[in-house]
Enzyme design. Structure first.
Site, PDB file in Angstrom:
ATOM      1  N   SER A   6       6.740 -15.422 -19.976  1.00 30.56           N
ATOM      2  CA  SER A   6       5.766 -15.543 -18.896  1.00 30.56           C
ATOM      3  C   SER A   6       6.295 -14.846 -17.643  1.00 30.56           C
ATOM      4  CB  SER A   6       5.505 -17.022 -18.599  1.00 30.56           C
ATOM      5  OG  SER A   6       4.798 -17.112 -17.391  1.00 30.56           O
ATOM      6  N   HIS A  31       2.970 -12.847 -21.253  1.00 30.48           N
ATOM      7  CA  HIS A  31       2.032 -13.868 -20.787  1.00 30.48           C
ATOM      8  C   HIS A  31       1.872 -13.719 -19.272  1.00 30.48           C
ATOM      9  CE1 HIS A  31       0.004 -17.798 -21.221  1.00 30.48           C
ATOM     10  NE2 HIS A  31       0.573 -18.122 -20.075  1.00 30.48           N
ATOM     11  N   ASP A  33       0.175 -15.370 -15.975  1.00 25.16           N
ATOM     12  CA  ASP A  33      -0.433 -16.593 -15.436  1.00 25.16           C
ATOM     13  C   ASP A  33      -1.205 -16.302 -14.172  1.00 25.16           C
ATOM     14  OD1 ASP A  33       0.388 -18.775 -17.186  1.00 25.16           O
ATOM     15  OD2 ASP A  33       2.420 -18.179 -16.638  1.00 25.16           O
ATOM     16  N   MET A  35      -3.385 -17.827 -11.240  1.00 25.05           N
ATOM     17  CA  MET A  35      -3.678 -19.096 -10.574  1.00 25.05           C
ATOM     18  C   MET A  35      -4.470 -18.823  -9.299  1.00 25.05           C
ATOM     19  SD  MET A  35       0.072 -20.715 -10.954  1.00 25.05           S
ATOM     20  CE  MET A  35       0.823 -21.001 -12.558  1.00 25.05           C
ATOM     21  N   HIS A  64      -3.694 -15.656 -18.940  1.00 19.37           N
ATOM     22  CA  HIS A  64      -4.027 -17.082 -18.889  1.00 19.37           C
ATOM     23  C   HIS A  64      -4.692 -17.367 -17.542  1.00 19.37           C
ATOM     24  CE1 HIS A  64      -2.271 -21.471 -18.900  1.00 19.37           C
ATOM     25  NE2 HIS A  64      -3.590 -21.443 -18.931  1.00 19.37           N
ATOM     26  N   MET A  66      -6.019 -19.686 -15.034  1.00 25.57           N
ATOM     27  CA  MET A  66      -6.088 -21.054 -14.497  1.00 25.57           C
ATOM     28  C   MET A  66      -6.937 -20.959 -13.240  1.00 25.57           C
ATOM     29  SD  MET A  66      -2.129 -21.945 -15.189  1.00 25.57           S
ATOM     30  CE  MET A  66      -1.747 -20.232 -15.401  1.00 25.57           C
ATOM     31  N   MET A 135      -1.410 -26.796 -23.428  1.00 26.00           N
ATOM     32  CA  MET A 135      -0.547 -26.891 -22.248  1.00 26.00           C
ATOM     33  C   MET A 135       0.419 -28.057 -22.473  1.00 26.00           C
ATOM     34  SD  MET A 135      -1.222 -24.471 -20.104  1.00 26.00           S
ATOM     35  CE  MET A 135       0.109 -25.024 -19.049  1.00 26.00           C
ATOM     36  N   ASP A 163       2.634 -23.805 -24.096  1.00 28.66           N
ATOM     37  CA  ASP A 163       2.908 -23.213 -22.782  1.00 28.66           C
ATOM     38  C   ASP A 163       3.363 -24.294 -21.804  1.00 28.66           C
ATOM     39  OD1 ASP A 163       2.952 -21.657 -20.512  1.00 28.66           O
ATOM     40  OD2 ASP A 163       0.788 -21.333 -20.418  1.00 28.66           O
TER      41      ASP A 163
END
Ligand code: DX5
Ligand code: ZN
Length: 217
Positions: A6, A31, A33, A35, A64, A66, A135, A163
């Site tokens: 990640s 990966h 992330d 956010m 991913h 979020m 998660m 994850d």
């Protein structure tokens, strides 16, 4: 088996270097992330950063999201070079149209489930997605401790990514439970040799994967 470092755990002043480092170290996927400061109480980076690092590596970009409003981000991330986009099942009634939209953009689709969300929520979508992301921490921050209560969710007979708080010990537990994709930030990028850390995790997973253990018998 997929090992997906990640990027959130890499040096934020040098995301490009982190992406190249993961590629050279033998990672299967990277990966990413995303956010938004609303779905989770933190902000990471957006499509411009993904676009900037895309030419530096051919590695599969596992994005991913979020985010509370992924619908406004799917096209920008698709254009920026995402290979897969993961949305959260907690978005409720928007989920079917988001899955459809990701597919229509020609990308793989993942569905993520938070620790406190019941696994039954993902069941209606299992035949429509490519990957289920369980998660194993509450999303929002790297470096948190693995939540063991999430382990039963991994036992679903499906392509499962884990994850949050994944290190060699928790990767072994998840492999035993049936996970095949391992997202790890702190435990991989925190090592001096990312290559050695990835091959060690691969070995650990192999040794604890029930399918492989059966083959040996
Ligand atoms: C958590 C993110 C994770 C995070 C994992 O909100 O979804 O992908 O980067 O980081 P570690 O491996 O440090 O728990
Ligand atoms: Zn993630």
């Amino acid at each position: 088996m997929i090992i997906a470092p990640s990027l959130l755990a890499s040096d934020h002043a040098c995301f490009g270097k982190g992406a190249v480092r993961a590629t050279k170290a033998g990672a299967d996927w990277l990966h990413l992330d995303i956010m938004d400061g609303h779905f989770v109480p933190n902000i990471s980076f957006g499509p411009q950063v993904v676009k900037a690092i895309r030419p530096l590596t051919k590695i599969f970009f596992d994005v991913h999201l979020m985010c509370s409003k992924p619908e406004i981000l799917l096209e920008p991330f698709a254009k920026a070079g995402a290979d897969e986009m993961i949305i959260h099942v907690e978005l409720g009634e928007q989920v079917p149209s988001l899955i459809w939209k990701i597919k229509s953009l020609g990308k793989k689709v993942g569905l993520a489930v938070n620790p406190l969300t019941d696994i039954s929520k993902v069941e209606p979508f299992l035949d429509k997605i490519d990957l289920l992301l369980v998660m194993t921490v509450n999303p929002g921050f790297g470096g948190q401790e693995f939540i063991h209560e999430t382990l039963p969710k991994i036992q679903l007979p499906y392509r499962i990514s884990v994850d949050g708080g994944i290190n060699n010990q928790t990767a072994a537990e998840c492999a035993r439970a049936g996970a095949d994709t391992f997202v790890a930030g702190t435990s991989l990028f925190g090592q001096r040799s990312l290559k050695a850390a990835i091959s060690k995790m691969r070995k650990v997973v192999n040794a604890h994967n029930p399918a492989l253990a059966d083959l040996k018998m």
